[in-house]
Each structure stands twice: as C-alpha cells, then as structure tokens.
Scaffold this motif. Structure first.
Motif, PDB file in Angstrom:
ATOM      1  N   LYS A 189       4.535 109.307 -36.034  1.00 31.05           N
ATOM      2  CA  LYS A 189       4.394 107.888 -36.365  1.00 31.05           C
ATOM      3  C   LYS A 189       4.696 107.060 -35.134  1.00 31.05           C
ATOM      4  N   LEU A 190       4.246 105.852 -35.167  1.00 30.33           N
ATOM      5  CA  LEU A 190       4.493 104.948 -34.054  1.00 30.33           C
ATOM      6  C   LEU A 190       5.917 104.441 -34.155  1.00 30.33           C
ATOM      7  N   GLU A 191       6.688 104.706 -33.129  1.00 31.52           N
ATOM      8  CA  GLU A 191       8.085 104.300 -33.151  1.00 31.52           C
ATOM      9  C   GLU A 191       8.337 103.185 -32.145  1.00 31.52           C
ATOM     10  N   THR A 192       9.250 102.337 -32.476  1.00 26.96           N
ATOM     11  CA  THR A 192       9.682 101.281 -31.582  1.00 26.96           C
ATOM     12  C   THR A 192      10.982 101.695 -30.920  1.00 26.96           C
ATOM     13  N   ILE A 193      10.998 101.645 -29.597  1.00 28.10           N
ATOM     14  CA  ILE A 193      12.205 101.959 -28.858  1.00 28.10           C
ATOM     15  C   ILE A 193      12.977 100.672 -28.617  1.00 28.10           C
ATOM     16  N   VAL A 194      14.207 100.667 -28.994  1.00 32.87           N
ATOM     17  CA  VAL A 194      15.032  99.481 -28.796  1.00 32.87           C
ATOM     18  C   VAL A 194      15.473  99.420 -27.340  1.00 32.87           C
ATOM     19  N   VAL A 195      15.045  98.375 -26.646  1.00 32.81           N
ATOM     20  CA  VAL A 195      15.394  98.227 -25.242  1.00 32.81           C
ATOM     21  C   VAL A 195      16.788  97.638 -25.129  1.00 32.81           C
ATOM     22  N   PRO A 196      17.693  98.297 -24.436  1.00 30.49           N
ATOM     23  CA  PRO A 196      19.041  97.757 -24.292  1.00 30.49           C
ATOM     24  C   PRO A 196      19.026  96.451 -23.522  1.00 30.49           C
ATOM     25  N   ALA A 197      19.952  95.578 -23.862  1.00 28.31           N
ATOM     26  CA  ALA A 197      20.058  94.299 -23.177  1.00 28.31           C
ATOM     27  C   ALA A 197      20.435  94.528 -21.717  1.00 28.31           C
ATOM     28  N   VAL A 198      19.765  93.847 -20.822  1.00 28.41           N
ATOM     29  CA  VAL A 198      20.020  93.956 -19.392  1.00 28.41           C
ATOM     30  C   VAL A 198      20.400  92.580 -18.863  1.00 28.41           C
ATOM     31  N   SER A 199      21.447  92.517 -18.093  1.00 29.64           N
ATOM     32  CA  SER A 199      21.907  91.234 -17.589  1.00 29.64           C
ATOM     33  C   SER A 199      20.893  90.653 -16.611  1.00 29.64           C
ATOM     34  N   ILE A 200      20.893  89.337 -16.515  1.00 31.53           N
ATOM     35  CA  ILE A 200      19.968  88.661 -15.601  1.00 31.53           C
ATOM     36  C   ILE A 200      20.256  89.056 -14.164  1.00 31.53           C
ATOM     37  N   GLU A 201      21.523  89.303 -13.854  1.00 29.15           N
ATOM     38  CA  GLU A 201      21.900  89.707 -12.489  1.00 29.15           C
ATOM     39  C   GLU A 201      21.300  91.062 -12.138  1.00 29.15           C
ATOM     40  N   ALA A 202      21.319  91.997 -13.120  1.00 29.72           N
ATOM     41  CA  ALA A 202      20.755  93.319 -12.882  1.00 29.72           C
ATOM     42  C   ALA A 202      19.250  93.244 -12.657  1.00 29.72           C
ATOM     43  N   LEU A 203      18.574  92.422 -13.450  1.00 30.75           N
ATOM     44  CA  LEU A 203      17.142  92.246 -13.263  1.00 30.75           C
ATOM     45  C   LEU A 203      16.838  91.658 -11.892  1.00 30.75           C
ATOM     46  N   GLN A 204      17.597  90.649 -11.516  1.00 31.16           N
ATOM     47  CA  GLN A 204      17.380  90.024 -10.206  1.00 31.16           C
ATOM     48  C   GLN A 204      17.564  91.026  -9.083  1.00 31.16           C
ATOM     49  N   ALA A 205      18.586  91.876  -9.218  1.00 28.97           N
ATOM     50  CA  ALA A 205      18.867  92.858  -8.175  1.00 28.97           C
ATOM     51  C   ALA A 205      17.722  93.852  -8.030  1.00 28.97           C
ATOM     52  N   GLU A 206      17.208  94.357  -9.173  1.00 30.06           N
ATOM     53  CA  GLU A 206      16.134  95.334  -9.079  1.00 30.06           C
ATOM     54  C   GLU A 206      14.833  94.689  -8.640  1.00 30.06           C
ATOM     55  N   MET A 207      14.584  93.481  -9.088  1.00 27.78           N
ATOM     56  CA  MET A 207      13.378  92.782  -8.656  1.00 27.78           C
ATOM     57  C   MET A 207      13.427  92.477  -7.156  1.00 27.78           C
ATOM     58  N   LYS A 208      14.596  92.147  -6.686  1.00 26.64           N
ATOM     59  CA  LYS A 208      14.768  91.871  -5.253  1.00 26.64           C
ATOM     60  C   LYS A 208      14.470  93.115  -4.430  1.00 26.64           C
ATOM     61  N   ALA A 209      14.980  94.273  -4.885  1.00 22.43           N
ATOM     62  CA  ALA A 209      14.745  95.522  -4.163  1.00 22.43           C
ATOM     63  C   ALA A 209      13.269  95.904  -4.182  1.00 22.43           C
ATOM     64  N   SER A 210      12.620  95.768  -5.332  1.00 21.03           N
ATOM     65  CA  SER A 210      11.223  96.173  -5.438  1.00 21.03           C
ATOM     66  C   SER A 210      10.315  95.232  -4.653  1.00 21.03           C
ATOM     67  N   LEU A 211      10.622  93.938  -4.664  1.00 23.49           N
ATOM     68  CA  LEU A 211       9.793  92.993  -3.911  1.00 23.49           C
ATOM     69  C   LEU A 211       9.936  93.224  -2.413  1.00 23.49           C
ATOM     70  N   ALA A 212      11.130  93.531  -1.971  1.00 20.05           N
ATOM     71  CA  ALA A 212      11.335  93.855  -0.557  1.00 20.05           C
ATOM     72  C   ALA A 212      10.474  95.041  -0.157  1.00 20.05           C
ATOM     73  N   GLU A 213      10.374  96.022  -1.065  1.00 20.95           N
ATOM     74  CA  GLU A 213       9.561  97.207  -0.797  1.00 20.95           C
ATOM     75  C   GLU A 213       8.092  96.835  -0.662  1.00 20.95           C
TER      76      GLU A 213
END
Length: 675
Positions: free
Chosen positions: A580-604
């Motif tokens: 069956k089609l299941e929904t995976i619950v995405v854990p809450a991620v802090s805005i700081e963590a998102l910014q950090a990973e986005m910063k690293a990936s954009l630099a790349e």
C-alpha cells in the motif's frame, strides 16, 4: 541600471580546451569551455556594465588594437568610460611546439631587442588594463591621471613576401596616421616603445618604417630614445601592447627611461647613427625636449609612441603624452584646499581577517618606503573612502599625519588590541544590531551632526559594523583628488581543472597539486560519501539518493535524534502485510539546520568555499545563474521530496528566505513511498 562602460580585451591562443580533449581521449568525458568573448563579457556581466564588450584577436597587436577601439568608442559616445587591455597565458605545451615549428622562439632563451644575434623571442605571460576617460571628465572626477592618449591608428600590411613577413610601408603609414590624429610633430617625440621582438630582420624593418615617418619632418639624428619591454619580460603576445603602454606610463610617472636589455652590441643590420633613434641602454632622466619652432626654443611635454605589430599583419600605434604640469595646475582647482585641518578617517576592508591584515601590510610598506607625505594624507583618506569596495572585515582609524598612520597600522599588523582611535568590526556579525540602531528615525540626523562636529569615533565604529557612509559629505563641493594606492591583496588560489574539482573539495591544497592523487581522481573529484540530514527511504521510495553533482553536508544525527525515527520507519515498512502507499512522517528540522545544509550544497554548486556563502546575500550576487539554480533546486527536491520550481529563487532570493519556504513545503508535502 548599470553604467555605459565599455570593455575591450585582446587575447589569443585559447588552448585550455586541449586539456578537455586529452581527458576525452583517455575515456573521461570532460568538456572545457574556452570562449575568449567571456573574458570581456564576464567583466561586463559582473559589474553590470552596459557599454560594448568585446574580446578580439589580432595576434601580437591585440591589446593595442583593443585600446584603439576603446578610444573610438569614447569619441563616438558609445560609452562614457572604457576598460581596455589584454591578457596572455602559456598553459599548454602545444604553444611551444607551434612556436618551435615556426622558428619563432629564441635559441638563447631571451628577447634581444635591437641586439646583435637575436633569432627569436621568448613568450611572456601577463595581464593588464587601463581605465580610459575623456580628459575633462577625469579632471572633474579628481582621478589620478597617468597619461593622455593623443592619437591611435590601426591598419594591415596587405600582401607581402610571406604571411608573417612585415610591411615597413604599412608600419610607417600606421605611425604617420596616429601622429596626424594626435597633431604631434615627430621631432617632439622623445621616446618610442618599439615592438622589438629581437629578430635579425624584424627589428631592421621596424626601424626602417619609423625612420621613414620621422625623416618626413626632420633630418636630426639620435634625438629619440627607443626600447622594448620584451627584453625585460619577454614577448607577452596578445598583451604586448598593454605591457608597452604600462612601461611608458611608469616612465612618465617617475620621469625616467629604463634600459632595454641584451643590446650591448647592437644589430649590425641597423645603422642607428643615421636614424633619429638611440637605443636606451641605461637608466636615465627622461628630459623634456627643447625644439626650435619658428626661430624660438620651445619645451615640449614628454611624448611617446608605442607600436605593436601582429604576425598576421595587423599593425597598431598609439601616441601618449604626459599629463603636463599646466594641466595638473588646472586639475588642482577641483581639489581640496591645502588648509585642511585635523585628522582624517582612514578606512580599510577585506573579504576576511587574513586579507585585511595583508591590506594593512601593503599600505604600511608604501608609507615606510616614503611614497607619501603629510600633504597626501587627505587624498589617501578620500581614495580609500570612495575608491574601494567596502567588504565584510573592516578597520577604521584616525590619523593626523603619515607617521601616526604608520604607527597605528604597525600596531594592528603586530596583533595589538585596544589601539587608540582605531575600530575593528565585521558586517555580517553585526547586521541585526546595526539594523536596530538605524531603525531609529533620528539616527540620520545624529550621524550628520557627528560629521559636522568632527566626532568621528562613533561613526568609525558604526562603519566597521556595516553603516553606509556618504563620504562626500565630509568635503563639501571641493573634494580631494584621488591618489595611487596599493591594490587589494587577492588570495592566491589555483583553479586548474582536475586539480581540485569543485572548490568545496580542495581542502588542504595549497599552490601545488597533490601528486599522490591519480589523474582520474584529479579530474573527477568525486565528493566523499556523506550521511544525510534526513533519513534515506527504502530503495522503492520516490526520493532517491543524493544527486551526483551536488553533495549535501552531513550534520550530526544525534543532534536531531533521527536514529529512532529511522528505525521505526524501516520496521514499519518491512512488516507491512499488504502493499500500500505509505506516508513517511518527516521529522521536524530546525531552520538553522536547513540553512546550514543549503549553504553547504550551494557552495558546492557555485564552486565556492562554504565560508564565502552568506545566507543573507542574494543568489544572484553569489553568482547563481539559471543552470546552477536548476541543478541546486533539483538536488533539494530529491533530498526533501518537494516539488519546488526554480523560479522560487526569485521569490525567496536568499538562503535565509528560501530555508523558511523550504521548511513550510516540507511540512505540507510529506515524503511517500510506493508499494
């Protein structure tokens, strides 16, 4: 809206693409761009210049031809200001094979301009440019004027005894037309910066063409010095003209003629004694010529002619005159009164703390060398205030003399803190605090009062934290003229393809490649495997692995307590009784963590160091274009299970803004896995 600034660049060879071809032959698909147009076009793009933007190749006359076209553009009103010059690099052995096959290269490893036994040239590398303005505008703007281009001309040698054989008549014609445009009498010309490649036949042909024009006006002998920068730095080919112009301007600046090397014994095919020329063989004062005009002696300004002749037949010549003492006196009417009293505000800034220290060291070295006096102090301050980009790391100080400025810079360079009347700060670290201060509607009036009353301490402190200051208000209607100062100490970083891959993968490399890496490792530069911020879904899930072209930086798993959640998700998936089609619950991620990973990936994606990416700087200013933007958004969508379109980078133009949007999309669009 940008400015109507033209960019003209001379360039040749474009051999960098050969490295890509070598990789393709070895079975590694690697394509390298080598469009010379980008040399000019990227400058115009980066600075938002709206004037003509042209890269041209006339071989060894390229940069002087670029200057000729820039002058024409200014005269025709196509641009208000022009940047013109040339660049030449030797980056592949193919160049030396080509020159060797054509017998162009010197067997002695040096250029012997006008010397006996010269049989070729040695390639030199270089890049140079000049900023060109109409004289009246440069004076009105208080610019440091190095010289005045009085006339220019370009032509072709037509059909000769061979494609690369020069035509002395055509060379004479281009020189004649240049002087006619400049309205200059050849007898008043006191220096010629010759093409002077140092060949047995090429140098005599050049002298014959020059002598033909001079002798149309005068029969005097050996009154004009001649030399060539090629004897000092090699033949810079497409940058040869700008090298010659730079030499002439420096000679004008110091009032001296420098020696042309390797000419102790002159070319026996040239009878210099019966020409207007004498080879400059020692350092000497550049004296202004005194010439008889209508029975009276008249002193002329220092005037020089500069020649560049391309192997394909394109000849170029320009006439340069010193910015004379009379002209300087006129310019002084636009400068500040000598009665300027009190200390001045000296400001320095750089990309980071290391570069700021280097910036201070450069200015300190110039002061220690005695290049400036107290009379120059206000010009130094004004040039640093309005003639330099204000960057993140900043320093401001008060100085009433060059001695005081030197002392304070020395203390800063030596690492002392708490230096009197010296402020240090960073823009990024104080952005929020400064915004809060400037939100006070009375602050603008307060700042104006500080300037009016000479209370510079608080103003300097706020400037180092990011305050935008209109420095012109310090001087009223009469402003100082600018002065030549040490330039920015750019970090010396290598960007060879295959040596580091993306910038983010070059940690630990300095100026030499790591010989321990194999060729394939150098070329592919595959990023290391990383542990993602969010848990990976099973193989059948719609969210796939990390994109090949973008590596997202891992963050500590325990920071977000994701381990238990991951186990529960996998367990739930493996024990399901029916597909069956299941929904995976995405854990809450802090805005700081998102910014950090986005910063690293954009630099790349942007080939940048991570610390060069500011989360408050717009994507456009960071260098994102439609291609890199699409690549980055695709990576984010794959990682987080979103369906964001690339146009959202315009709606949310910074990492800080985009992270908030991405977080909201993750909450509203949970990741799903298929049966």
């Amino acid at each position: 809206m940008g400015s109507r600034v033209g960019v003209y660049v001379g360039v040749m060879y474009e051999e960098y693409q050969l490295y890509g071809a070598q990789e393709q032959i070895s079975g590694r698909p690697k394509a390298l761009s080598g469009n010379p147009s980008s040399i000019a076009n990227r400058v115009s793009y980066f600075f938002n210049f709206l004037g003509p933007s042209i890269a041209l190749d006339t071989m060894c006359s390229s940069s002087l031809t670029a200057i000729h076209l820039a002058c024409q553009s200014l005269r025709q009103g196509e641009c208000e200001v022009a940047i013109a010059g040339g660049v030449n690099v030797s980056i592949h052995p193919n160049k030396y094979l080509l020159l060797g096959q054509g017998n162009f290269v010197s067997s002695k490893g040096r250029c012997e301009s006008f010397g006996q036994g010269g049989d070729g040239y040695v390639p030199g590398e270089g890049v140079g440019a000049v900023l060109l303005k109409p004289v009246a505008k440069a004076i009105a703007d208080g610019d440091h004027i190095y010289g005045i281009i009085k006339g220019t001309a370009v032509n072709h040698g037509g059909k000769t005894n061979g494609y690369s054989v020069p035509n002395p008549a055509a060379q004479a014609d281009v020189i004649r037309r240049s002087w006619q445009a400049a309205k200059v009498d050849p007898r008043s010309v006191s220096y010629i910066e010759a093409h002077g490649t140092g060949t047995t036949l090429g140098d005599p042909i050049e002298i014959a063409g020059l002598a033909r024009v001079f002798e149309e006006s005068t029969q005097e002998k050996q009154f004009c010095s001649i030399g060539s920068a090629k004897s000092n730095i090699g033949h810079c080919e497409s940058a040869a003209g700008i090298a010659g112009l730079t030499k002439v301007l420096l000679q004008l600046e110091y009032g001296q003629l420098v020696p042309s090397l390797h000419s102790g014994k002159l070319n026996e095919n040239i009878d210099f004694a019966n020409t207007p020329f004498k080879v400059q063989q020692e350092l000497a004062e550049w004296k202004r010529p005194t010439v008889g005009v209508n029975g009276q002696k008249r002193e002329f300004p220092r005037i020089a002619g500069i020649s560049s002749f391309g192997a394909g037949g394109v000849n170029a010549h320009i006439v340069v005159e010193e910015f004379s003492p009379d002209s300087k006196k006129k310019a002084e009417k636009h400068t500040i009164s000598p009665s300027w009293d009190g200390p001045v505000v000296i400001v320095l800034s750089a990309w980071n703390e290391e570069r700021l220290k280097k910036q201070a060291e450069r200015l300190l070295a110039a002061l220690e060398a005695g290049k400036y006096s107290d009379a120059d102090l206000v010009r130094i301050a004004y040039t640093l205030q309005v003639g330099r980009e204000a960057m993140n790391e900043r320093l401001a100080l008060l100085a009433g003399s060059c001695e005081e400025l030197e002392a304070k810079l020395q203390l800063f360079v030596d690492g002392y803190e708490g230096i009197a009347e010296l402020c240090r700060g960073q823009v990024k670290a104080n952005k929020d605090a400064l915004a809060a201060i400037m939100s006070d509607e009375d602050m603008t009036v307060t700042i104006e009062a500080w300037i009016r009353k000479g209370k510079y301490g608080k103003l300097m402190d706020l400037w180092t934290k990011g305050l935008k200051v209109d420095w012109s208000t310090f001087y009223g209607n009469i402003r100082p003229s600018r002065i030549s100062l040490p330039t920015y100490p750019f970090a010396k970083e290598r960007f060879w393809i295959g040596e580091h891959g993306r910038k983010a993968d070059r940690t630990g490399y300095e100026t030499r490649p790591d010989e321990s890496r194999t060729t394939e490792q150098k070329i592919t530069a595959v990023p290391p495997q990383v542990r993602p911020l969010l848990p990976e879904t099973p193989a059948a899930a719609t969210v796939t692995a990390n994109p090949v072209h973008v590596a997202l930086r891992p963050l500590n798993e325990d920071t977000f307590h994701l381990g238990k959640i991951t186990d529960e998700i996998v367990s739930s998936a493996s024990t399901a009784s029916a597909p069956k089609l299941e929904t995976i619950v995405v854990p809450a991620v802090s805005i700081e963590a998102l910014q950090a990973e986005m910063k690293a990936s954009l630099a790349e994606v942007l080939y940048m160091h991570e610390d060069e990416v500011d989360i408050d700087e717009t994507f456009v200013d960071l260098g994102m274009d439609s291609i890199t933007g699409l690549e980055w958004i695709k990576a984010l969508n794959k990682r987080y299970g979103t369906s964001i379109t690339v146009t959202k980078v315009y709606d949310y133009p910074t990492i800080q803004d985009f992270a908030g949007y991405l977080q909201s999309m993750m909450r509203s669009s949970p990741m799903r896995k298929k049966p």
